[in-house]
Write a protein that holds these residues in place. Structure first.
Motif, PDB file in Angstrom:
ATOM      1  N   HIS A  49      84.049  40.556  18.675  1.00  0.00           N
ATOM      2  CA  HIS A  49      82.985  41.101  19.519  1.00  0.00           C
ATOM      3  C   HIS A  49      82.861  40.208  20.743  1.00  0.00           C
ATOM      4  O   HIS A  49      82.974  38.990  20.619  1.00  0.00           O
ATOM      5  CB  HIS A  49      81.642  41.115  18.761  1.00  0.00           C
ATOM      6  CG  HIS A  49      81.509  42.234  17.798  1.00  0.00           C
ATOM      7  ND1 HIS A  49      81.539  42.044  16.439  1.00  0.00           N
ATOM      8  CD2 HIS A  49      81.354  43.557  18.001  1.00  0.00           C
ATOM      9  CE1 HIS A  49      81.401  43.209  15.836  1.00  0.00           C
ATOM     10  NE2 HIS A  49      81.292  44.140  16.760  1.00  0.00           N
ATOM     11  N   PRO A  50      82.626  40.757  21.906  1.00  0.00           N
ATOM     12  CA  PRO A  50      82.560  39.924  23.115  1.00  0.00           C
ATOM     13  C   PRO A  50      81.230  39.196  23.254  1.00  0.00           C
ATOM     14  O   PRO A  50      80.570  39.262  24.288  1.00  0.00           O
ATOM     15  CB  PRO A  50      82.791  40.935  24.244  1.00  0.00           C
ATOM     16  CG  PRO A  50      82.299  42.218  23.696  1.00  0.00           C
ATOM     17  CD  PRO A  50      82.582  42.176  22.216  1.00  0.00           C
ATOM     18  N   PHE A  51      80.823  38.507  22.198  1.00  0.00           N
ATOM     19  CA  PHE A  51      79.566  37.755  22.191  1.00  0.00           C
ATOM     20  C   PHE A  51      79.857  36.327  21.745  1.00  0.00           C
ATOM     21  O   PHE A  51      80.668  36.100  20.851  1.00  0.00           O
ATOM     22  CB  PHE A  51      78.548  38.380  21.236  1.00  0.00           C
ATOM     23  CG  PHE A  51      78.330  39.852  21.453  1.00  0.00           C
ATOM     24  CD1 PHE A  51      77.928  40.343  22.682  1.00  0.00           C
ATOM     25  CD2 PHE A  51      78.547  40.746  20.426  1.00  0.00           C
ATOM     26  CE1 PHE A  51      77.731  41.705  22.882  1.00  0.00           C
ATOM     27  CE2 PHE A  51      78.350  42.104  20.612  1.00  0.00           C
ATOM     28  CZ  PHE A  51      77.940  42.589  21.842  1.00  0.00           C
ATOM     29  N   SER A  52      79.155  35.378  22.333  1.00  0.00           N
ATOM     30  CA  SER A  52      79.373  33.983  21.970  1.00  0.00           C
ATOM     31  C   SER A  52      78.985  33.708  20.522  1.00  0.00           C
ATOM     32  O   SER A  52      79.530  32.800  19.894  1.00  0.00           O
ATOM     33  CB  SER A  52      78.626  33.062  22.928  1.00  0.00           C
ATOM     34  OG  SER A  52      77.257  33.388  22.962  1.00  0.00           O
ATOM     35  N   ALA A  53      78.054  34.489  19.946  1.00  0.00           N
ATOM     36  CA  ALA A  53      77.669  34.288  18.545  1.00  0.00           C
ATOM     37  C   ALA A  53      78.852  34.562  17.614  1.00  0.00           C
ATOM     38  O   ALA A  53      79.085  33.803  16.665  1.00  0.00           O
ATOM     39  CB  ALA A  53      76.489  35.188  18.182  1.00  0.00           C
ATOM     40  N   GLN A  70      84.903  30.756  28.703  1.00  0.00           N
ATOM     41  CA  GLN A  70      84.605  31.042  30.104  1.00  0.00           C
ATOM     42  C   GLN A  70      84.559  32.551  30.359  1.00  0.00           C
ATOM     43  O   GLN A  70      83.699  33.041  31.077  1.00  0.00           O
ATOM     44  CB  GLN A  70      85.649  30.383  31.001  1.00  0.00           C
ATOM     45  CG  GLN A  70      85.347  30.526  32.467  1.00  0.00           C
ATOM     46  CD  GLN A  70      86.336  29.778  33.329  1.00  0.00           C
ATOM     47  OE1 GLN A  70      87.369  29.321  32.852  1.00  0.00           O
ATOM     48  NE2 GLN A  70      86.038  29.657  34.605  1.00  0.00           N
ATOM     49  N   TYR A  71      85.483  33.288  29.757  1.00  0.00           N
ATOM     50  CA  TYR A  71      85.504  34.745  29.915  1.00  0.00           C
ATOM     51  C   TYR A  71      84.201  35.348  29.387  1.00  0.00           C
ATOM     52  O   TYR A  71      83.600  36.209  30.037  1.00  0.00           O
ATOM     53  CB  TYR A  71      86.708  35.343  29.175  1.00  0.00           C
ATOM     54  CG  TYR A  71      86.721  36.849  29.198  1.00  0.00           C
ATOM     55  CD1 TYR A  71      87.245  37.538  30.280  1.00  0.00           C
ATOM     56  CD2 TYR A  71      86.200  37.586  28.142  1.00  0.00           C
ATOM     57  CE1 TYR A  71      87.248  38.923  30.312  1.00  0.00           C
ATOM     58  CE2 TYR A  71      86.197  38.966  28.160  1.00  0.00           C
ATOM     59  CZ  TYR A  71      86.721  39.636  29.243  1.00  0.00           C
ATOM     60  OH  TYR A  71      86.718  40.993  29.279  1.00  0.00           O
ATOM     61  N   LEU A  72      83.760  34.907  28.215  1.00  0.00           N
ATOM     62  CA  LEU A  72      82.537  35.458  27.626  1.00  0.00           C
ATOM     63  C   LEU A  72      81.306  35.099  28.458  1.00  0.00           C
ATOM     64  O   LEU A  72      80.410  35.918  28.622  1.00  0.00           O
ATOM     65  CB  LEU A  72      82.372  34.967  26.184  1.00  0.00           C
ATOM     66  CG  LEU A  72      83.402  35.492  25.196  1.00  0.00           C
ATOM     67  CD1 LEU A  72      83.151  34.912  23.805  1.00  0.00           C
ATOM     68  CD2 LEU A  72      83.405  37.009  25.141  1.00  0.00           C
ATOM     69  N   GLU A  73      81.261  33.875  29.003  1.00  0.00           N
ATOM     70  CA  GLU A  73      80.133  33.487  29.859  1.00  0.00           C
ATOM     71  C   GLU A  73      80.094  34.338  31.124  1.00  0.00           C
ATOM     72  O   GLU A  73      79.037  34.824  31.521  1.00  0.00           O
ATOM     73  CB  GLU A  73      80.244  32.019  30.241  1.00  0.00           C
ATOM     74  CG  GLU A  73      79.913  31.053  29.121  1.00  0.00           C
ATOM     75  CD  GLU A  73      80.174  29.616  29.509  1.00  0.00           C
ATOM     76  OE1 GLU A  73      80.301  29.326  30.725  1.00  0.00           O
ATOM     77  OE2 GLU A  73      80.258  28.785  28.595  1.00  0.00           O
ATOM     78  N   ASN A  74      81.244  34.530  31.765  1.00  0.00           N
ATOM     79  CA  ASN A  74      81.300  35.337  32.984  1.00  0.00           C
ATOM     80  C   ASN A  74      80.956  36.787  32.709  1.00  0.00           C
ATOM     81  O   ASN A  74      80.309  37.437  33.518  1.00  0.00           O
ATOM     82  CB  ASN A  74      82.665  35.234  33.640  1.00  0.00           C
ATOM     83  CG  ASN A  74      82.922  33.868  34.218  1.00  0.00           C
ATOM     84  OD1 ASN A  74      82.004  33.102  34.458  1.00  0.00           O
ATOM     85  ND2 ASN A  74      84.189  33.554  34.416  1.00  0.00           N
ATOM     86  N   ARG A  75      81.398  37.287  31.583  1.00  0.00           N
ATOM     87  CA  ARG A  75      81.113  38.675  31.206  1.00  0.00           C
ATOM     88  C   ARG A  75      79.614  38.856  30.998  1.00  0.00           C
ATOM     89  O   ARG A  75      79.032  39.843  31.391  1.00  0.00           O
ATOM     90  CB  ARG A  75      81.870  39.037  29.936  1.00  0.00           C
ATOM     91  CG  ARG A  75      81.768  40.473  29.545  1.00  0.00           C
ATOM     92  CD  ARG A  75      82.564  40.734  28.269  1.00  0.00           C
ATOM     93  NE  ARG A  75      82.541  42.121  27.938  1.00  0.00           N
ATOM     94  CZ  ARG A  75      81.530  42.720  27.330  1.00  0.00           C
ATOM     95  NH1 ARG A  75      80.471  42.030  26.977  1.00  0.00           N
ATOM     96  NH2 ARG A  75      81.571  44.014  27.053  1.00  0.00           N
TER      97      ARG A  75
END
Length: 101
Positions: free
Chosen positions: A60-64, A92-97
Motif C-alpha cells: 500500500h502506498p502508505f508509510s504505515a 522519499q517516493y511515499l513522502e512526495n506522494r
C-alpha cells in the motif's frame, strides 16, 4: 457471443497482508549494486508504472505499511534478496506522494 470478462488482478500488501486490487497497490523492485569494498547494497525502488524488470512485491502506498513491512523483514523475503536493504528511494517516493495528495 459476449467475451468473458477477466477479473482484475488481486495482490497482497507485504506490510499489512491485506489483499487488494493491484491498481490500489504500489509495486516495488530491488536493484542490487556493489560497493567498493565488496559488500552488496540492495536498493528498493518504487515501480509506479509496473514496468521495471525483476521480481516485484506489492505495498500500500502508505508509510504505515512500509514501516510494518520493514519491521517484519517482509521486503527482503518477498523480493528474495538479502544484504543491506536501502529503502530511502521508496521512503522519499511515499513522502512526495503524500504531499501531492
Amino acid at each position: 457471443m459476449a467475451r468473458p470478462r477477466h477479473a482484475a488482478p488481486i495482490r497482497t500488501c507485504i506490510g499489512c497482508r491485506r489483499r487488494e486490487l493491484a491498481v490500489d497497490l504500489l509495486r516495488i523492485v530491488a536493484r542490487g549494486t556493489e560497493t567498493g569494498n565488496g559488500s552488496r547494497v540492495v536498493e528498493i525502488v518504487p515501480d509506479p508504472r509496473r514496468r521495471l524488470p525483476g521480481r516485484g512485491a506489492w505495498l500500500h502506498p502508505f508509510s504505515a505499511c512500509l514501516s510494518t513491512a520493514e519491521r517484519r523483514r517482509a521486503i527482503g523475503r518477498a523480493l528474495r534478496v538479502s544484504g543491506h536493504l536501502d529503502i530511502s528511494a521508496l521512503e522519499q517516493y511515499l513522502e512526495n506522494r503524500h504531499e501531492h495528495s
